[in-house]
Write a protein that holds these residues in place. Structure first.
Motif, mmCIF file in Angstrom:
data_model
loop_
_atom_site.group_PDB
_atom_site.id
_atom_site.type_symbol
_atom_site.label_atom_id
_atom_site.label_comp_id
_atom_site.label_asym_id
_atom_site.label_seq_id
_atom_site.Cartn_x
_atom_site.Cartn_y
_atom_site.Cartn_z
ATOM 1 N N ALA A 37 0.841 -1.191 0.000
ATOM 2 C CA ALA A 37 0.000 0.000 0.000
ATOM 3 C C ALA A 37 0.870 1.233 0.000
ATOM 4 O O ALA A 37 1.863 1.310 0.728
ATOM 5 N N ARG A 38 0.497 2.179 -0.822
ATOM 6 C CA ARG A 38 1.201 3.431 -0.875
ATOM 7 C C ARG A 38 0.863 4.202 0.382
ATOM 8 O O ARG A 38 -0.283 4.248 0.790
ATOM 9 N N VAL A 39 1.865 4.790 0.984
ATOM 10 C CA VAL A 39 1.590 5.570 2.182
ATOM 11 C C VAL A 39 1.630 7.036 1.822
ATOM 12 O O VAL A 39 2.670 7.570 1.453
ATOM 13 N N LYS A 40 0.449 7.632 1.940
ATOM 14 C CA LYS A 40 0.315 9.003 1.433
ATOM 15 C C LYS A 40 0.867 10.045 2.383
ATOM 16 O O LYS A 40 1.306 11.099 1.979
ATOM 17 N N GLU A 41 0.797 9.707 3.684
ATOM 18 C CA GLU A 41 1.209 10.731 4.636
ATOM 19 C C GLU A 41 2.716 10.821 4.810
ATOM 20 O O GLU A 41 3.213 11.636 5.572
ATOM 21 N N ALA A 42 3.414 9.976 4.158
ATOM 22 C CA ALA A 42 4.859 9.948 4.385
ATOM 23 C C ALA A 42 5.537 11.189 3.811
ATOM 24 O O ALA A 42 5.027 11.813 2.891
ATOM 25 N N LYS A 43 6.668 11.477 4.383
ATOM 26 C CA LYS A 43 7.451 12.618 3.883
ATOM 27 C C LYS A 43 8.043 12.270 2.531
ATOM 28 O O LYS A 43 8.372 13.132 1.736
ATOM 29 N N TYR A 44 8.195 10.984 2.324
ATOM 30 C CA TYR A 44 8.716 10.555 1.028
ATOM 31 C C TYR A 44 7.779 9.520 0.445
ATOM 32 O O TYR A 44 6.935 8.955 1.133
ATOM 33 N N ASP A 45 7.920 9.287 -0.826
ATOM 34 C CA ASP A 45 7.091 8.330 -1.520
ATOM 35 C C ASP A 45 7.489 6.926 -1.077
ATOM 36 O O ASP A 45 8.667 6.558 -1.151
ATOM 37 N N GLY A 46 6.564 6.167 -0.595
ATOM 38 C CA GLY A 46 6.947 4.836 -0.155
ATOM 39 C C GLY A 46 5.771 3.881 -0.043
ATOM 40 O O GLY A 46 4.619 4.260 -0.231
ATOM 41 N N TYR A 47 6.110 2.649 0.252
ATOM 42 C CA TYR A 47 5.103 1.608 0.346
ATOM 43 C C TYR A 47 5.327 0.785 1.590
ATOM 44 O O TYR A 47 6.433 0.692 2.104
ATOM 45 N N ARG A 48 4.248 0.211 2.058
ATOM 46 C CA ARG A 48 4.394 -0.759 3.136
ATOM 47 C C ARG A 48 3.722 -2.051 2.691
ATOM 48 O O ARG A 48 2.812 -2.033 1.845
#
Ligand code: ADP
Ligand code: MG
Length: 420
Positions: free
Chosen positions: A64-75
Motif C-alpha cells: 500500500a502506498r503511504v500518502k502521509e509519508a514525507k517521502y514516496d513509499g510503500y508498506r
C-alpha cells in the motif's frame, strides 16, 4: 481480513521479486522508499520494471502506498505477507491448494489447505495487532521505536511461539496437532478431524472427560506449562472406535467409543514460573469447571486442582521442562514479553468491545469482523470487502466437517509464477 489467493496467478516472477524487496526493506523502514525497493529488487528491466510491478502489487492490495509519508513509499499489507508466506509453503511443497476458512478467531484466520497429494492440512494465519493499532494511542507510542510494521513483528512472534510449543508438546507425546511448517506469521499443521468441545451437547460420561481434561492441565504443569486459554474453543474431541475382543457368539463385534481431547492454540502459553502463573492456572481450571457445569450439568466432588500442588510436581518423574526447552529453541524472553503485552492488549480490547470478557459460553457468540480489519486509512489494504461472500458475521470455530477426498471443499490451486 480474509485470505484471497485469486491475484496470485497473475503475479509475474518480477512482481514476486518486488514484493520480496518490500518485505526486506520493511525490516528497517516502516515505509519503504521507492528507490530502496528498486535497489533491493534489481530487476533487469530497471526502474520501469519495478514501477510496473509496484502498481500491480498495489492494485492487488499486497502493498500500500503511504500518502502521509514525507517521502514516496510503500508498506507491505497483511495480504502481501500472506502471499509471501504461502509462496514459501508452496515452494517447500507443504501447500498446493487453499480451501475454505474453517475458523476465525480474534487473532487468526484458519484455512484448510492441501498438498499436491490432496492431504488436507490447516494453515493458521496469525493476525495480531489488527485491533490494537487502530484505536489505542498508547500502542502507537509503545511501538514507535520498533523497526518494521509492528503487526508484522507481533504476528510473526505468535506464529514462532505457537510452532515451538506445538513441536515441544508433540515430542513429549501431548495430544496436539502435528506441526508441519512455519513461515512468517503462519503455521501449517495437521488437520484434526474432530469436533470442538464447544459444539458437543452431551457426552456419555462427563466425569471421565472432565478427569481427562484436568489430567491434561496437570500434565502440562508437570512439564512447566500452563495453556492460558484452556477452554471449549481450544479443545477438540476426537471419537475413537475401539473394537472389543471378537466374541465368536456375537453377531456384530462390540465396539466402545472413547473420547480423546486434542489441544490447540498455543500463543498465550506461559511458564509455571510466570509471575501470574497462579492466576492463569486457576483460570484454566475454572473454565473447564464452568463449562462442564453449564453444558453437561457435571460438577466434580473433588476440589481443585490447586496451583500450589501442581507447582510441586514441576519436573517430577523426570518430566522435561518444556518452558525452558522452548526458550532454548530461540523464542527469547524478550520475544515472549513483547508478545505477551500485545496479547493482553488485544484481549482487553476484545472484552471491552464485547462488553464481557467471559461470555465464551453464551450460545450465539459471534464475532463482528467488520470493524477489525485494516487499520487507519493510511494502512488500508484496499482489499477489504472484495470477495467477502460470507457476510460480516462469522461464528467462531464453525466446524466444517472434513469430507473424504476434499469433496465439497472448494480448493483453489495456487499458481505461483516465480520463474523457478
Ligand atoms: P485462535 O487463536 O484464533 O483462537 P485457534 O488455533 O484456536 O485460533 O483456531 C480457531 C478454530 O479453528 C478452532 O476453534 C478450531 O475450530 C479450528 N482449528 C484450529 N486448528 C485446527 C486443526 N489443527 N484442526 C482442526 N481444526 C482446527
Ligand atoms: Mg482459539
Amino acid at each position: 481480513m480474509k485470505l484471497d489467493t485469486r491475484a496470485m496467478r497473475h503475479l509475474t516472477a518480477e512482481d514476486w521479486r518486488v514484493l520480496t524487496a518490500v518485505e526486506m526493506g520493511s525490516k528497517n523502514h516502516e515505509i519503504v522508499p521507492t528507490p530502496l525497493i528498486e535497489k533491493i529488487a534489481r530487476l533487469k528491466g530497471g526502474a520501469s520494471g519495478v514501477h510496473k510491478s509496484i502498481s500491480a502489487l498495489a492494485k492487488a492490495g499486497l502493498i500500500a502506498r503511504v500518502k502521509e509519508a514525507k517521502y514516496d513509499g510503500y508498506r507491505l499489507t497483511y495480504g502481501g505477507l500472506d502471499y509471501l508466506a504461502l509462496h514459501t509453503h508452496a515452494a517447500r511443497k507443504h501447500v498446493y491448494s487453499v480451501g475454505s476458512r474453517i475458523g476465525v478467531g480474534k487473532e487468526s484466520d484458519i484455512m484448510v489447505v492441501a498438498d499436491d497429494r490432496g492431504t488436507q492440512k490447516v494453515l493458521k494465519i496469525h493476525r495480531l495487532g489488527r485491533i490494537s493499532f487502530r484505536t489505542v494511542k498508547a500502542n502507537r507510542d509503545y511501538l514507535k521505536n520498533r523497526a518494521s510494521g509492528s503487526w508484522m513483528y507481533l504476528s510473526r512472534l505468535a506464529a514462532i511461539k505457537e510452532y515451538a510449543f506445538m513441536q515441544a508438546l508433540r515430542e513429549e507425546g501431548f495430544p496436539v496437532p502435528e506441526p508441519i511448517a512455519q513461515s512468517r506469521h503462519t503455521i501449517v499443521m495437521s488437520l484434526i478431524d474432530a469436533v470442538l468441545l464447544r459444539q458437543i451437547s452431551s457426552v456419555p460420561d462427563p466425569a471421565s472427560l472432565y478427569a481427562d481434561l484436568i489430567a491434561l492441565i496437570l500434565r502440562l504443569a508437570q512439564h512447566g506449562l500452563i495453556h492460558g486459554d484452556f477452554n471449549e474453543f481450544n479443545i477438540l474431541i476426537r471419537e475413537d472406535k475401539i473394537e472389543a475382543d471378537p466374541d465368536p457368539d456375537a453377531d456384530q463385534p462390540a465396539t466402545t467409543i472413547t473420547l480423546t481431547p486434542i489441544l490447540i492454540d498455543f500463543p498465550q502459553m506461559v511458564s509455571m514460573d510466570h509471575p501470574n502463573a497462579e492466576m492463569y492456572f486457576d483460570r484454566d481450571v475454572a473454565c473447564i469447571k464452568r463449562f462442564f457445569a453449564r453444558r453437561f450439568h457435571f460438577e466434580s466432588t473433588a476440589p481443585g486442582p490447586f496451583f500450589a500442588d501442581a507447582k510441586k510436581t514441576v519436573g517430577r518423574g523426570g518430566a522435561r521442562r518444556l518452558d525452558a526447552a522452548v526458550e532454548a529453541s530461540g523464542f527469547t524472553k524478550k520475544m515472549a514479553k513483547d508478545l505477551e503485552a500485545a496479547i493482553r492488549e488485544q484481549q482487553q480490547q476484545a472484552s471491552a468491545k464485547n462488553g464481557d470478557a467471559d461470555d465464551s459460553d453464551s450460545e450465539d457468540l459471534e464475532e463482528d469482523e467488520s470493524g477489525e480489519e485494516g487499520t487507519t486509512s493510511e494502512e488500508d489494504d484496499g482489499r477489504d470487502g472484495e470477495g467477502e461472500g460470507e457476510g460480516s458475521h462469522v461464528i467462531i470455530g464453525d466446524h466444517v466437517p472434513v469430507l473424504e477426498n476434499g469433496e465439497g471443499l472448494q480448493m483453489q490451486k495456487l499458481t505461483i509464477n516465480d520463474g523457478t
